[in-house]
Structures are given as structure tokens and as C-alpha cells.
Design a protein around this motif. Structure first.
Motif, short mmCIF file in Angstrom:
data_model
loop_
_atom_site.label_atom_id
_atom_site.label_comp_id
_atom_site.label_asym_id
_atom_site.label_seq_id
_atom_site.Cartn_x
_atom_site.Cartn_y
_atom_site.Cartn_z
N THR A 97 0.82 -1.21 0.00
CA THR A 97 0.00 0.00 0.00
C THR A 97 0.85 1.26 0.00
N LEU A 98 1.92 1.26 0.76
CA LEU A 98 2.80 2.43 0.80
C LEU A 98 3.41 2.68 -0.57
N ASP A 99 3.72 1.62 -1.31
CA ASP A 99 4.25 1.78 -2.66
C ASP A 99 3.21 2.39 -3.60
N ILE A 100 1.94 2.04 -3.40
CA ILE A 100 0.88 2.63 -4.23
C ILE A 100 0.79 4.13 -3.97
N ILE A 101 0.95 4.51 -2.71
CA ILE A 101 0.96 5.94 -2.36
C ILE A 101 2.12 6.63 -3.08
N LYS A 102 3.28 6.00 -3.07
CA LYS A 102 4.46 6.57 -3.74
C LYS A 102 4.25 6.64 -5.25
N ILE A 103 3.58 5.64 -5.81
CA ILE A 103 3.28 5.65 -7.24
C ILE A 103 2.35 6.83 -7.56
N LEU A 104 1.37 7.08 -6.69
CA LEU A 104 0.44 8.18 -6.87
C LEU A 104 1.18 9.52 -6.88
N VAL A 105 2.06 9.72 -5.92
CA VAL A 105 2.82 10.97 -5.83
C VAL A 105 3.71 11.13 -7.07
N THR A 106 4.34 10.05 -7.50
CA THR A 106 5.21 10.10 -8.67
C THR A 106 4.40 10.36 -9.94
N ALA A 107 3.22 9.76 -10.04
CA ALA A 107 2.35 10.00 -11.20
C ALA A 107 1.99 11.48 -11.30
N SER A 108 1.78 12.11 -10.16
CA SER A 108 1.47 13.53 -10.15
C SER A 108 2.68 14.34 -10.60
N GLU A 109 3.86 13.99 -10.09
CA GLU A 109 5.08 14.70 -10.47
C GLU A 109 5.34 14.60 -11.97
N HIS A 118 -7.50 6.89 -11.05
CA HIS A 118 -7.55 5.43 -10.94
C HIS A 118 -6.88 4.96 -9.65
N LEU A 119 -5.72 5.53 -9.34
CA LEU A 119 -5.00 5.15 -8.13
C LEU A 119 -5.78 5.56 -6.87
N GLN A 120 -6.38 6.74 -6.91
CA GLN A 120 -7.17 7.18 -5.76
C GLN A 120 -8.36 6.25 -5.52
N SER A 121 -9.04 5.88 -6.58
CA SER A 121 -10.19 4.98 -6.45
C SER A 121 -9.78 3.62 -5.91
N PHE A 122 -8.63 3.12 -6.36
CA PHE A 122 -8.16 1.83 -5.89
C PHE A 122 -7.87 1.88 -4.38
N LEU A 123 -7.23 2.95 -3.94
CA LEU A 123 -6.90 3.09 -2.53
C LEU A 123 -8.17 3.18 -1.67
N ILE A 124 -9.12 3.98 -2.11
CA ILE A 124 -10.35 4.17 -1.33
C ILE A 124 -11.17 2.89 -1.26
N ASN A 125 -11.23 2.17 -2.38
CA ASN A 125 -12.07 0.97 -2.44
C ASN A 125 -11.41 -0.26 -1.84
N ASN A 126 -10.07 -0.27 -1.79
CA ASN A 126 -9.39 -1.49 -1.37
C ASN A 126 -8.47 -1.33 -0.16
N LYS A 127 -8.11 -0.08 0.16
CA LYS A 127 -7.12 0.12 1.23
C LYS A 127 -7.61 1.12 2.28
N ALA A 128 -8.92 1.23 2.45
CA ALA A 128 -9.47 2.22 3.38
C ALA A 128 -9.00 1.97 4.81
N SER A 129 -8.97 0.71 5.22
CA SER A 129 -8.55 0.38 6.59
C SER A 129 -7.11 0.80 6.84
N TRP A 130 -6.23 0.53 5.88
CA TRP A 130 -4.82 0.91 6.01
C TRP A 130 -4.69 2.43 6.09
N MET A 131 -5.48 3.13 5.29
CA MET A 131 -5.39 4.60 5.28
C MET A 131 -5.89 5.18 6.59
N GLU A 132 -6.89 4.57 7.20
CA GLU A 132 -7.35 5.03 8.50
C GLU A 132 -6.26 4.86 9.57
#
Length: 510
Positions: A97-109, A118-132
Motif C-alpha cells: 500500500t505504501l508503494d501505491i501511495i508513492k506511485i500516486l505521488v510520482t504519477a502527479s510529479e 484510478h489510483l485514488q479509487s483503488f486506494l479508497i475501495n481497497n485500502k481504506a482500513s490501512w489509510m485510517e
């Protein structure tokens, strides 16, 4: 007939092939640096960010490979991004999950705009518990980047229901000033305003090691240090939602950190009203009264029935002039200009005279600040890419001079010019807002300078914010020479340094 999987596979094979590549990319910082081989034509069309870099690294005819460096990206993250650029695939289920966050930041850069939602939707739908469980990290990342709107909504909704998730976190005092302000501005927190004040104080004290939580023992220097730390945050506290007792016990001991104008108006408020806060005031009404108090426009002398917006506005303004009401709603987060500057710039945008009443209410949404985001041309272009209707303001170092310009069209990759007949540049010579110059474009084909080595620049040289050899436009490389606009906005053509630079997107509110 399904051919895309085969095309994707062929492109990945090209990436893995040892032949035909024409660029090398050094990614990471010592000692963790990896060199990737790629193809300029693919990078150019897949990433606007890389296109801007490549435009300043022309391919040589002697067979020498083009080489670029991306030191702020992790090699392992770039490897996944590069395979996405070529093959359009990301196996997120296999990623930490932390790598997905890093991919999101890099995609923005890298300005991979189609990948971000797409990355935001994946995190919200599949990694909500981790993000909390890692809420501070997610909150800071989402609110430090205006592109992460879905993550911002996720965080705001969660924090509104469970404010302790951030306030009771051991990492709370490590959040940035910008993150703290976004929390204070949230109107839906299920927590008392006085508690938000206390948490803000806790954060401010933590930024000054050795400072006690008890202000009774503070020296003058201690108060000055805390005031400087919280000066951008205090105006967003909704003090009128305090009870008189809360104001006396919680705010008065810290009166030395309060803006003098605001503290005087608050004293008038609490002394003039036997008032116990209730839900009669809507969030926008609270903001309006609070804003007035911060800007010395509050009049406490008439009887105040806290019922309707009209009564509140009449109490604050002491009249019903609709133009004043519009102006009273302009709030700007700036370290360079005031609301009075913003009102004047709003009139210039609408081509009004100074004495005319304001016609449109504009929000000045801060999207770039040099001291926060870096005085780097590429960073400016990345953040402001495709943003229409922006105002740039520049504080000249070692002077009271403010320069700026309005770009009604989008910022685009260069080297080229943006065409418009509605842009203008301006200057304020000193603290007297009436001592100004406005210069409208006369050569519309050269109105906006998109050069990749420039910050926000206008005309052929009329307002040039240049990165120079150090790729840093805070240095003494900037100048104003009249060519594409009606008049000079400076009395000299000498080069100058930039103390601060801010970009605001102009959004119509009424």
C-alpha cells in the motif's frame, strides 16, 4: 477483435530491448541510483512533465545519448511507472500500500493525469482500513497536492466524524502548516472550536522546542516566536463560536500572539454581547463575521440579533451596500498581497476603473508558493500545467516592490507563447496600494511566455522570471523590459531577486 494486450506486450518488449533506445534516465539519490534506458518519442507523448525536460535537452547528431536525472523519485517506483508508461499496466494488487501511495505521488510529479483518479479509487475501495491506520500520512499527502481531490474527500469525511483520528495521533505536531490550516478550515468537525484552538496551540508550541505549554512564564521573545509560528493559522479560528468564559480562559492568556486588530474586535464582541454560541449561525456566516474582525471592518455599536445574514452584514458593515458585501467575502491566503490588492486585481480582470463597484466575486485559490513548493521552473510548470485564469504575484527581495501578472489562458509546455488579448502585468511600488502600474498586452501573440526555464513570465521580456544556470528563479536573474505590453512596470531594467512567488487560480464565486 482484441489487439490491445498484444500491443501492450510489444511495447514492453521494446522497453526491455537493449537496442534502439536513445535516452538514459538516472533515478534516485546516491547511493541508491539506477539508470534506465528508454525512448524519447514515447516519453514525450506519455508524460507532459518529461516532455518539458526533453524539450531543453535536444538530441545530438553525433550519436551521444540524451541523459536526464530524476533525483527525487525512488528507482523501484520509477520502474513500475515506466512499465505503465510503455504498457499501460500496473499490477496494484501485488503492490504494498505504501508503494501505491508513492506511485500516486510520482504519477502527479510526472503529470500522468489519467493515472491519478484510478489510483485514488483503488486506494479508497481497497485500502481504506490501512489509510485510517495511517491517517496523518494520507491527510498530508492528499492536501499537499490539489490533484488528489478524491483522497481529500475521503479524509475530510472521516475526520469530520472522528476528529480524534488526527488530533490524538502522536504524529499530529509533525504536520505542515498548510495541513493544519486545512483542518482548521473544515466546518464539519464534530469538535468544539475552543478545542481546535487548543490543538493549534499544541502544534505551534511543538514547533518551538523548549517552549512551555503554560504562557504565564513566557518572555516577550517566547510570545514573538509562537506568534510568528501561528500567524497564518490564527485568522482561520472561528472565535465567535467561543463562549465568553472560553475566550477569557483560553484565548486571553495568549493575547500577545493575537493580531492586534483581531483581538480588539473580539474584545468588543464579547463585551458587547451576552452571547452563548448556538447553531443559529451557519458556517458561511461565521466565516464572514470572523473575516471582518481580522480586517478591522467590524462595527459592534448596533444591536445584533444573530438570526440572518442580512442582519449580520448590517451589523458588521453598518450599511447594505452590495459592493461592500461582495468585497467583504474575499479572503486570500497570501504572504505578499492583501485583500485590498485582490479587490483591485479583481477590478482589473473585469476591466473596471478603481472607483467602480466590484462586479464579480472571485476566489483567489493558492496553488503555488515558492517558499513551499520550490523556486524551480519545472515545479512551477508541473503544478500550474493546464490551469487557466491565474494571477502570479512576486515579492522583490530587499524592497517593498510587488510585481505580478494575470494569465486568462492555461499554462502550457514550452518553448512557445500563449496568445491572448486579456492578459496584463502590474506592479505596486510600496505599501501604498494607490502607487501602482497596470500594463495590458499590446502584442497578443506573445502575451504569455511558456519557456521551460522560466517561472511565471509574460511577453518577450516584460516580466521575466528566469531560472538561470542554477534552475532557481529566486536568484538575481529576473528582469522587466517593455516589449509586448503597453508600458514598463518597473522604473529600472536591472535584474532582481525574488523573495517570494505565489500563483492563484481565479474562480468565480457569484
Amino acid at each position: 477483435m482484441e489487439l490491445l494486450p498484444k500491443l501492450s506486450q510489444n511495447l514492453l518488449e521494446i522497453l526491455d530491448d537493449d537496442e534502439y533506445y536513445d535516452i538514459t534516465i538516472e533515478v534516485g539519490n546516491d547511493p541508491y541510483v539506477k539508470v534506465f534506458r528508454a525512448h524519447m518519442v514515447i516519453l514525450n507523448y506519455r508524460s507532459p512533465y518529461l516532455r518539458r525536460i526533453l524539450s531543453t535537452n535536444e538530441k545530438k547528431n553525433d550519436g551521444t545519448l540524451v541523459n536526464i536525472k530524476l533525483s527525487n523519485i525512488l528507482p523501484e517506483i520509477f520502474q513500475m511507472i515506466l512499465r505503465y508508461i510503455y504498457g499501460g499496466k500496473l499490477l496494484l494488487d501485488e503492490c504494498d500500500t505504501l508503494d501505491i501511495i508513492k506511485i500516486l505521488v510520482t504519477a502527479s510529479e510526472l503529470s500522468l493525469h489519467e493515472l491519478i483518479p484510478h489510483l485514488q479509487s483503488f486506494l479508497i475501495n481497497n485500502k481504506a482500513s490501512w489509510m485510517e491506520q495511517n491517517f496523518i500520512l494520507i491527510y498530508q499527502i492528499s492536501f499537499e497536492n490539489d490533484a488528489f481531490l478524491e483522497l481529500q474527500k475521503f479524509c475530510t469525511k472521516l475526520m469530520s466524524k472522528e476528529p480524534e483520528i488526527i488530533f490524538k495521533s502522536p504524529d499530529f505536531t509533525s504536520i505542515t502548516e498548510r495541513t493544519l490550516i486545512s483542518i482548521i478550515q473544515n466546518d464539519n468537525l464534530q469538535i468544539g472550536e475552543v478545542q481546535i484552538w487548543e490543538h493549534m496551540l499544541k502544534w505551534g508550541i511543538a514547533q518551538n522546542p523548549g517552549l512551555s505549554s503554560d504562557p504565564s512564564g513566557y518572555s516577550n521573545d517566547d510570545f514573538v516566536a509562537l506568534k510568528n509560528t501561528l500567524q497564518q493559522c490564527i485568522p482561520f479560528i472561528k472565535f465567535i463560536k467561543f463562549t465568553s468564559k472560553e475566550f477569557l480562559n483560553k484565548v486571553y492568556p495568549h493575547k500577545m500572539i493575537m493580531p492586534e486588530r483581531l483581538f480588539e474586535n473580539l474584545n468588543r464582541w464579547f463585551l458587547n454581547h451576552d452571547y452563548n454560541p448556538s447553531n443559529k449561525l451557519k458556517p458561511q456566516e461565521v466565516k464572514e463575521v470572523s473575516y471582518k474582525m481580522n480586517n478591522n471592518d467590524y462595527n459592534p455599536n448596533s444591536k445584533l440579533e444573530l438570526q440572518t445574514v442580512r442582519e449580520i452584514r448590517h451589523e458588521i458593515n453598518n450599511d447594505d451596500n452590495p459592493s461592500i458585501n461582495l468585497e467583504s467575502q474575499i479572503i486570500i491566503d497570501s504572504r505578499i498581497i492583501t485583500v485590498q490588492h485582490a479587490i483591485l486585481i479583481s477590478k482589473w480582470i473585469d476591466k473596471l476603473k478603481i472607483e467602480d463597484e466590484i462586479k464579480n466575486l472571485y476566489e483567489f485559490k493558492l496553488i503555488f508558493r515558492g517558499s513551499r513548493d520550490g523556486f524551480i521552473p519545472n515545479q512551477f510548470h508541473t503544478i500550474c500545467y493546464n490551469r487557466p485564469r491565474t494571477v502570479a504575484v512576486i515579492k522583490v527581495k530587499d524592497s517593498n516592490e510587488i510585481l505580478g501578472g494575470y494569465n486568462p489562458i492555461e499554462w502550457k509546455p514550452g518553448p512557445s507563447y500563449g496568445i491572448t488579448k486579456a492578459s496584463f502585468i502590474f506592479s505596486f511600488m510600496n505599501e501604498n496600494i494607490n502607487d501602482h502600474i497596470i500594463s495590458r498586452v499590446k502584442e497578443k501573440e506573445k502575451a504569455i511566455n511558456y519557456s521551460n526555464c522560466f517561472g511565471p513570465s509574460f511577453g518577450i521580456g516584460d516580466l521575466t522570471i528566469f531560472g538561470g544556470d542554477l534552475d532557481d528563479f529566486s536568484q538575481r536573474n529576473n528582469y522587466c523590459i517593455m516589449r509586448s505590453y503597453e508600458k514598463n512596470i518597473r522604473e529600472t531594467e536591472d535584474k532582481f531577486s525574488v523573495e517570494e512567488c505565489e500563483i492563484f487560480q481565479i474562480i468565480t464565486k457569484n
